[in-house]
Design an enzyme around this catalytic site. Structure first.
Site, short mmCIF file in Angstrom:
data_model
loop_
_atom_site.label_atom_id
_atom_site.label_comp_id
_atom_site.label_asym_id
_atom_site.label_seq_id
_atom_site.Cartn_x
_atom_site.Cartn_y
_atom_site.Cartn_z
N HIS C 127 0.87 -1.17 0.00
CA HIS C 127 0.00 0.00 0.00
C HIS C 127 0.92 1.24 0.00
O HIS C 127 2.00 1.20 0.56
CB HIS C 127 -0.84 -0.05 1.28
CG HIS C 127 -1.91 0.99 1.38
ND1 HIS C 127 -1.65 2.30 1.75
CD2 HIS C 127 -3.25 0.93 1.18
CE1 HIS C 127 -2.79 2.98 1.77
NE2 HIS C 127 -3.77 2.18 1.43
N ASP C 204 3.25 -4.12 8.16
CA ASP C 204 2.01 -3.39 7.93
C ASP C 204 0.86 -4.37 8.16
O ASP C 204 0.54 -5.18 7.30
CB ASP C 204 1.99 -2.84 6.51
CG ASP C 204 0.67 -2.16 6.17
OD1 ASP C 204 -0.26 -2.21 6.98
OD2 ASP C 204 0.58 -1.59 5.07
N GLN C 207 -4.33 -5.02 7.25
CA GLN C 207 -5.33 -5.96 6.75
C GLN C 207 -5.30 -7.29 7.50
O GLN C 207 -6.07 -8.19 7.17
CB GLN C 207 -5.15 -6.19 5.24
CG GLN C 207 -5.31 -4.94 4.37
CD GLN C 207 -6.75 -4.43 4.31
OE1 GLN C 207 -7.71 -5.15 4.60
NE2 GLN C 207 -6.90 -3.17 3.94
N LYS C 230 -10.16 0.31 10.83
CA LYS C 230 -10.40 -0.95 10.11
C LYS C 230 -10.66 -2.09 11.08
O LYS C 230 -10.87 -3.23 10.67
CB LYS C 230 -9.19 -1.30 9.23
CG LYS C 230 -8.91 -0.30 8.11
CD LYS C 230 -7.85 -0.84 7.16
CE LYS C 230 -7.07 0.24 6.48
NZ LYS C 230 -7.55 0.59 5.15
N CYS C 370 -4.74 2.32 -3.66
CA CYS C 370 -3.48 2.85 -3.12
C CYS C 370 -2.34 1.87 -3.29
O CYS C 370 -1.49 1.72 -2.39
CB CYS C 370 -3.63 3.24 -1.65
SG CYS C 370 -4.84 4.53 -1.38
C1 LIG Z 1 -2.35 -2.61 3.63
C2 LIG Z 1 -2.64 -1.22 4.08
N1 LIG Z 1 -1.65 -0.48 4.58
C3 LIG Z 1 -1.85 0.79 5.03
C4 LIG Z 1 -3.10 1.36 4.98
C5 LIG Z 1 -3.27 2.75 5.48
O1 LIG Z 1 -4.13 2.82 6.56
P1 LIG Z 1 -4.73 4.22 7.03
O2 LIG Z 1 -5.24 4.90 5.80
O3 LIG Z 1 -5.77 3.87 7.99
O4 LIG Z 1 -3.60 4.98 7.64
C6 LIG Z 1 -4.17 0.61 4.45
C7 LIG Z 1 -5.54 1.13 4.35
O5 LIG Z 1 -5.87 2.09 3.70
C8 LIG Z 1 -3.93 -0.71 3.99
O6 LIG Z 1 -4.90 -1.45 3.48
#
Ligand SMILES: Cc1ncc(COP(=O)(O)O)c(C=O)c1O
Ligand SMILES: Cc1ncc(COP(=O)(O)O)c(C=O)c1O
Lengths: 415, 144, 415, 144
Positions: C127, C204, C207, C230, C370
């Site tokens: 991401h 990370d 998910q 999430k 993203c």
């Molecule tokens: C795999 C992953 N990493 C990072 C993020 C970033 O999370 P957030 O936007 O809540 O900071 C997300 C979600 O958007 C994600 O799915």
């Protein structure tokens, strides 16, 4: 009292609480965080109950509605500050806002960037949040940190402004109202001097924006930061405002989703402000909650709130002056000061003052108020601080004054 | 009043006339501890004689609880074996974590039991522990 | 279905909504953000209604209670991760967590710090939030960014792990579960290789942590990040977990109140973790809300949730395989995959797929998720993505499958 | 169905058989615009003959709305005076911002009025505007 805000008190559920054996809660710690009216609490929970989804991302109805609510909040905040909508950036707090600017202005890719040989100006009365980020920026870049001193009566000493702000100055970061003294800083001279040498002015509006009307165009500063939680809004939301011409020219400090224009494995380019500065799924419910707080403040009117707090402050200063052994730290008159009053009680440590007051339901703040260098300058270990918001009233002040007398009795100091 | 369980007379007495306050000229070690959330500070000089705590002296600024506690601590631990000083120190920490449910072992803690009420005021526990933590730090460094 | 979670659906107020002309809301966008049960919404608003005040700062009852609630939340989160309490840092989001580590590890005062000549490892399926901060760190420090490729079936290609992770490697930042493919990354080999060369592993867990049980000790990674929103929690709260030995040795990235040990005008020293990493008045109500979410998840059991989502995923994959012209992007079987399913429909752009589904009340995510570099690698403009949480059921999957057939009819593609 | 107001037949026709798609060899200027939130992209070649839009050709990837809109835009603007192209362009932007309250000036916008329904779907407005923004950017650069 000239403005009667008494009918609003009932909007704040926490103020109905009884504490420490049945005392009513006399909340005099709004300088640390304000209480929240029911409408704010509801706005935040309604977001979750009805439209919760990730803004700017989904192709579905909830995402549409959430985006509208979130961007509507931005518009509302912009109006509150007299700013353009795209100049308002949602952060998690003033602390984050200030750190973000410091990182941005220290990024060599920013077109306004700080480097070795440059100077950063702060003051001796800054909150740690508007001091340490600049110390660190200076350290990272080799720039020099310099500062305005304070006078003994708790005012900014501008006598040497011509030396402090000079050709090397790149940033002037200053508080709008001292969180220890309540002193309101008159910005005109500082802004003029800073802009004359091409420096940007960063305003810490944590103690001003929640209490009186602000117009960024009139102030003519370049950046401004404040916290939602001190502005009747939720925790976890802050505002960073910046002039659009400057936001365009600086790099963001947080990187991730939703702030890009394009991305490859090697590099990325940025969306336009405010998106550029809002990486990730934002604190949407909190932005919507803060917007409800702004609505609430607007209905009452910032002018009325300021006037109301002035009345209370005058009453408190008058009352304190009549108790022997009590010293007001900061301006003792009403000239350019807001509703934050620090004091000491001879022979009783501030922590102990606060503890006894707490016993009577009176919530104040004690200690160094995240302004340690200022305490050292004053040769104090700390102060006791009472601070107001619109829900306080004259009875609160009376109870505090009575409480201070009980403190003296309890610790057997003075007559 | 709830407050009286916090501010026992013994505490206020120690606060007004603290024992072993004023740093000694001689020392094996000096440590400085502070409490960043409220600004309280203690500097402590320790002299050990083998395994025995020969002298503790201290100076500092802080609230009644932190100053009185440093006073009680120093008076209690001077002359004790390192090991029993640790036992006492642990008992005091335990008392502080008792949430008002323990009244403390007077045999062991002497004037220290006056702090039992502090355990009901979470924000003050670190005040009461400031001097004790300084001693623990200093003695561990000397013994190690 | 082996685990029946149907009774929990009613706990989520938003799921009672009717959308687009009376359709029930079929929320399949939990990968972007999850819905919140009533208990979470209530925990957050109860904070404001009963104990709202600044933690760690006041000498009064509310401040005591707020601090207890906030630190209790930390304890709860630590248990959830199998971590020590002081290793859990509250941030505003996973994005902020990841950026904070990147800043910390790039600070020359940190004892684990990245410099020119070092290498940072990511993967092609990250991401943006776990890619761009590392690009930027590489840029700032002169380190080199390298990455694992992916295989055509959406798995991490570890065939060249010996080259990718080498003596120069300082950081390996990797996703636990792909937000596009649903692929779960098996970490053992990566962690072993990284630790062998003295590199730290940043996970990370955006998910993964919301969907199956995590134990940081077993995973043996060094940092972990995930988002509250999430995880059935509020927006505006994220978690950064780090091994205490490492947290001790690195500099913080955000500077301000409550994170210091001492401060002068020139410089400052830091409190111990987690305080060191939490500058300013924290997002207290959100931390407390997230803690309520963890309680809620614990009652149901992460194992049951994972199993439930597995069932739904299997059902969806089976169903999709029977619709001609529909291509699952990512693993087509259940091996090491979670409840995130991306797919394309021949002849219909993902955005249009999502729009038609929305008309039937089905909320999915469309676009590049993203993960733009991943899309380019796959030669795709985007996908449509359905993602589950515990409140989804077999009917949701059936409705989605029926919806996809309607998409094809609407755009007159395929039979 | 609400959806039909979004996906008018005219739009789907343009989507299936886009006009002026495929970049010309000659050009005064080329611009590339994208929509970072969904990944849609348009590259546009523009040839001006003094104040007249002589030719527009474009290529891109994107949803039906963005591709159909680029098709309609190019067909509508080729041959127009720069000034009237701007009038048309402004009218289209205004239509998009009408939140479903305007049906558009068919005299001016021709096939463009088919996009009136898009204005009810906030997330799709930027799709419909992608090609138009590219044209505006390109033409302003040439004229300036
Ligand atoms: C795999 C992953 N990493 C990072 C993020 C970033 O999370 P957030 O936007 O809540 O900071 C997300 C979600 O958007 C994600 O799915
Ligand atoms: C003057 C001033 N600046 C900055 C801050 C920091 O605000 P926050 O902790 O909400 O980030 C505060 C409040 O604590 C403040 O009073």
């Amino acid at each position: 009292m000239s403005v009667d805000l008494s009918k609003y008190k009932k909007d704040f559920p926490v103020l109905a609480r009884k504490v420490r054996g049945g005392n009513r809660l006399i909340y005099l710690d709004s300088g640390a965080t304000s209480q929240k009216p029911e409408s704010v609490i509801k706005a935040e929970s309604d977001f979750y109950r009805t439209i919760n989804s990730a803004v700017h991302r989904g192709a579905h109805l909830l995402a549409e509605e959430a985006s509208e609510a979130y961007e509507g909040a931005r518009e509302n905040l912009a109006k509150f500050l007299g700013a353009k909508t795209d100049e308002v950036i949602f952060t998690k707090s003033a602390t984050e806002s200030l750190n973000m600017i410091a990182y941005s202005l220290g990024n060599p890719d920013s077109r306004f960037n700080v480097k070795s040989g440059d100077e950063i100006v702060v003051s001796q009365m800054e909150h740690h949040a508007n001091l340490i980020p600049w110390q660190q920026l200076a350290k990272r870049t080799g720039a020099k940190l310099v500062w305005f001193s304070i006078t003994d009566d708790g005012r900014l000493d501008l006598s040497n402004i011509d030396q402090i702000i000079n050709k090397r100055t790149k940033i002037v970061a200053i508080t709008h109202q001292s969180n220890v003294f309540g002193t309101i800083i008159l910005l005109q001279e500082i802004v003029k001097a800073a802009h004359k040498v091409g420096a940007v002015v960063v305003l810490d509006a944590c103690q001003s924006a929640p209490h009186f009307a602000i117009d960024v165009k009139k102030l003519d500063v370049d950046f401004l930061a404040f916290s939602g939680h001190k502005t009747l809004g939720p925790t976890g939301i802050g505002i960073l405002w910046g002039k659009s011409e400057i936001l365009e020219k600086i790099e963001p400090a947080l990187f991730g989703g939703s702030m890009v224009d394009s991305v490859t494995m090697e590099s990325a380019t940025w969306a336009k402000a405010p998106r550029k500065f809002e990486a990730g799924v934002p604190n949407m419910a909190q932005a919507v909650g803060l917007s409800a707080a702004i609505d609430y403040l607007n209905v009452i009117g910032m002018k009325n709130i300021a006037e109301h707090e002035q009345e209370l402050t005058r009453q408190l200063l008058d009352g304190l002056s009549e108790i022997s052994g009590v010293n007001v730290i900061g301006p003792k008159d009403m000239k350019d000061r807001g509703g934050v009053v620090s004091f000491t009680v001879d022979g009783v440590h501030p922590h102990d003052v606060g503890q006894v007051l707490d016993q009577y339901g009176i919530a104040v703040r004690t200690g160094h108020h995240c302004a340690w260098p200022l305490m050292k300058r004053l040769n104090l270990v700390g102060t006791t601080r009472a601070s107001f918001h619109l829900y306080n009233d004259s009875e609160d002040v009376n109870d505090l004054l009575a409480g201070i007398k009980k403190v003296k009795e309890y610790f057997k100091v003075g007559k | 009043m709830e407050l009286d369980s916090l501010y026992q007379e013994v505490i206020l007495d120690h606060y007004r006339k603290p024992l072993h306050k004023g740093l000694s000229a001689a020392k094996d070690i000096q440590v400085h501890h502070n409490n960043p959330s409220c600004g309280d500070e203690v500097t402590l000089n320790l002299i050990m004689d083998g395994q025995v705590v020969k002298d503790i002296s201290w100076d500092g600024v802080g609230c009644s609880i932190s100053m009185a506690s440093a006073s009680v601590m120093s008076d209690l631990l001077i002359g004790k074996e390192y090991k029993s000083a640790m036992v006492i120190s642990d008992a005091f920490v335990e008392l502080m974590q008792s949430k008002g449910k323990s009244s403390g072992d007077e045999q062991l803690l002497e004037d220290g039991v006056a702090f039992a009420g502090v355990s009901k005021f979470p924000a003050r526990i670190k005040c009461a522990l400031l001097g004790w933590m300084a001693f623990k730090d200093a003695s561990t460094q000397v013994i190690a």
